[in-house]
Motif scaffolding. Structure first.
Motif, PDB file in Angstrom:
ATOM      1  N   LEU A  59      -9.972   2.820  -0.569  1.00 16.04           N
ATOM      2  CA  LEU A  59      -9.575   1.433  -0.780  1.00 16.04           C
ATOM      3  C   LEU A  59     -10.849   0.632  -0.931  1.00 16.04           C
ATOM      4  O   LEU A  59     -11.847   0.914  -0.297  1.00 16.04           O
ATOM      5  CB  LEU A  59      -8.762   0.927   0.419  1.00 16.04           C
ATOM      6  CG  LEU A  59      -7.541   1.772   0.750  1.00 16.04           C
ATOM      7  CD1 LEU A  59      -6.911   1.287   2.037  1.00 16.04           C
ATOM      8  CD2 LEU A  59      -6.536   1.750  -0.384  1.00 16.04           C
ATOM      9  N   PRO A 104      -5.210  -6.985   1.818  1.00 15.35           N
ATOM     10  CA  PRO A 104      -5.113  -5.716   2.545  1.00 15.35           C
ATOM     11  C   PRO A 104      -4.060  -5.789   3.638  1.00 15.35           C
ATOM     12  O   PRO A 104      -3.772  -6.855   4.160  1.00 15.35           O
ATOM     13  CB  PRO A 104      -6.509  -5.537   3.137  1.00 15.35           C
ATOM     14  CG  PRO A 104      -7.076  -6.896   3.199  1.00 15.35           C
ATOM     15  CD  PRO A 104      -6.479  -7.660   2.045  1.00 15.35           C
ATOM     16  N   LEU A 123      -5.569  -0.598   8.693  1.00 16.63           N
ATOM     17  CA  LEU A 123      -6.267   0.328   7.801  1.00 16.63           C
ATOM     18  C   LEU A 123      -6.898   1.420   8.656  1.00 16.63           C
ATOM     19  O   LEU A 123      -7.789   1.142   9.456  1.00 16.63           O
ATOM     20  CB  LEU A 123      -7.379  -0.384   7.023  1.00 16.63           C
ATOM     21  CG  LEU A 123      -6.977  -1.364   5.946  1.00 16.63           C
ATOM     22  CD1 LEU A 123      -8.212  -2.040   5.365  1.00 16.63           C
ATOM     23  CD2 LEU A 123      -6.214  -0.660   4.853  1.00 16.63           C
ATOM     24  N   TRP A 146      -8.941   5.948   5.445  1.00 12.28           N
ATOM     25  CA  TRP A 146      -8.481   5.380   4.185  1.00 12.28           C
ATOM     26  C   TRP A 146      -9.554   4.565   3.489  1.00 12.28           C
ATOM     27  O   TRP A 146      -9.480   4.312   2.292  1.00 12.28           O
ATOM     28  CB  TRP A 146      -7.291   4.460   4.414  1.00 12.28           C
ATOM     29  CG  TRP A 146      -6.114   5.070   5.093  1.00 12.28           C
ATOM     30  CD1 TRP A 146      -5.917   6.382   5.429  1.00 12.28           C
ATOM     31  CD2 TRP A 146      -4.953   4.382   5.538  1.00 12.28           C
ATOM     32  NE1 TRP A 146      -4.719   6.539   6.053  1.00 12.28           N
ATOM     33  CE2 TRP A 146      -4.096   5.330   6.139  1.00 12.28           C
ATOM     34  CE3 TRP A 146      -4.558   3.058   5.495  1.00 12.28           C
ATOM     35  CZ2 TRP A 146      -2.867   4.979   6.677  1.00 12.28           C
ATOM     36  CZ3 TRP A 146      -3.338   2.717   6.030  1.00 12.28           C
ATOM     37  CH2 TRP A 146      -2.498   3.672   6.608  1.00 12.28           C
ATOM     38  N   ARG A 147     -10.543   4.105   4.225  1.00 11.55           N
ATOM     39  CA  ARG A 147     -11.502   3.138   3.695  1.00 11.55           C
ATOM     40  C   ARG A 147     -12.248   3.608   2.447  1.00 11.55           C
ATOM     41  O   ARG A 147     -12.576   2.815   1.580  1.00 11.55           O
ATOM     42  CB  ARG A 147     -12.477   2.714   4.774  1.00 11.55           C
ATOM     43  CG  ARG A 147     -11.765   1.973   5.891  1.00 11.55           C
ATOM     44  CD  ARG A 147     -12.719   1.409   6.914  1.00 11.55           C
ATOM     45  NE  ARG A 147     -12.000   0.925   8.073  1.00 11.55           N
ATOM     46  CZ  ARG A 147     -11.463  -0.287   8.182  1.00 11.55           C
ATOM     47  NH1 ARG A 147     -11.574  -1.135   7.184  1.00 11.55           N
ATOM     48  NH2 ARG A 147     -10.825  -0.638   9.261  1.00 11.55           N
ATOM     49  N   LEU A 173       0.840  -1.187   0.000  1.00 15.45           N
ATOM     50  CA  LEU A 173       0.000   0.000   0.000  1.00 15.45           C
ATOM     51  C   LEU A 173       0.878   1.240   0.000  1.00 15.45           C
ATOM     52  O   LEU A 173       1.876   1.306   0.720  1.00 15.45           O
ATOM     53  CB  LEU A 173      -0.901  -0.015   1.238  1.00 15.45           C
ATOM     54  CG  LEU A 173      -2.038   0.997   1.269  1.00 15.45           C
ATOM     55  CD1 LEU A 173      -2.952   0.852   0.052  1.00 15.45           C
ATOM     56  CD2 LEU A 173      -2.858   0.806   2.539  1.00 15.45           C
TER      57      LEU A 173
END
Length: 187
Positions: A178, A166, A170, A174-175, A25
């Protein structure tokens, strides 16, 4: 308790608001993100509740930033051990079992001892047991077969494969950028 700044990386998006990379990432340490903000190279999209201060300035740490200039993805991905694993989805191409990265090797389908080259089309992901079993023999000699044919992937294919893996952490900000575990709205 406020998290330490070291645990506040920034998710880096391209100018089209897609991550530069899914696996690994695209993350920058907070120092690089702050520097890019001051150099006016990025836009802040979301922030942490954590602040950094100097005697004359205070700033919330960016949690998501987007580049101001679009960076086109390379059409040909680099030939690396990790990208071979990613192409093959961390799965042994002989026994079809998925393994953690540290338990994987790569194998030359046509052994180097028989003139095989280290290329996308001759190297596959293998578990240690299958690699040891095959050794420097060709597939017919050892009675093994590949689960799929080898080929050079595109950068987009590697990105799509990476989205299936993933990272361990997280941040909630950020969700939206992504697409793992996101429910699609019906048309």
């Amino acid at each position: 308790m406020t998290p330490p700044a070291e645990s506040c990386p920034a998710l880096v998006l391209n100018a089209d608001f897609r991550p530069l990379s899914y696996f690994p990432l695209s993350l920058w340490p907070w120092q690089e993100a702050v520097k890019a903000v001051f150099l006016d190279r990025v836009n802040i999209v979301a922030e942490y509740d954590r602040h950094v201060r100097s005697p004359s300035f205070e700033m919330a740490l960016p949690s998501v930033i987007s580049l101001k200039e679009f960076v086109p993805a390379s059409r040909r991905p680099a030939f690396t051990r990790f990208n071979v694993f990613l192409r093959d989805k961390f799965t042994c191409q002989y026994c079809a079992v998925r393994f953690p990265t540290h338990e994987l090797t790569f194998d030359h389908v046509i052994p180097r001892a028989h003139g095989g080259r280290t290329t996308w089309t001759n190297v596959v992901t293998a578990c240690s047991a299958c690699n040891l079993r095959k050794g420097s023999k060709n597939l017919r000699e050892c009675g093994m077969e590949l689960k799929k044919t080898t080929r050079q992937p595109t950068t987009i294919e590697l990105q799509l494969n990476g989205r299936a893996f993933p990272p361990n952490f997280l941040h909630e900000s950020w969700r939206d950028f992504l697409y793992w575990d996101s429910e699609l709205d019906p048309w």
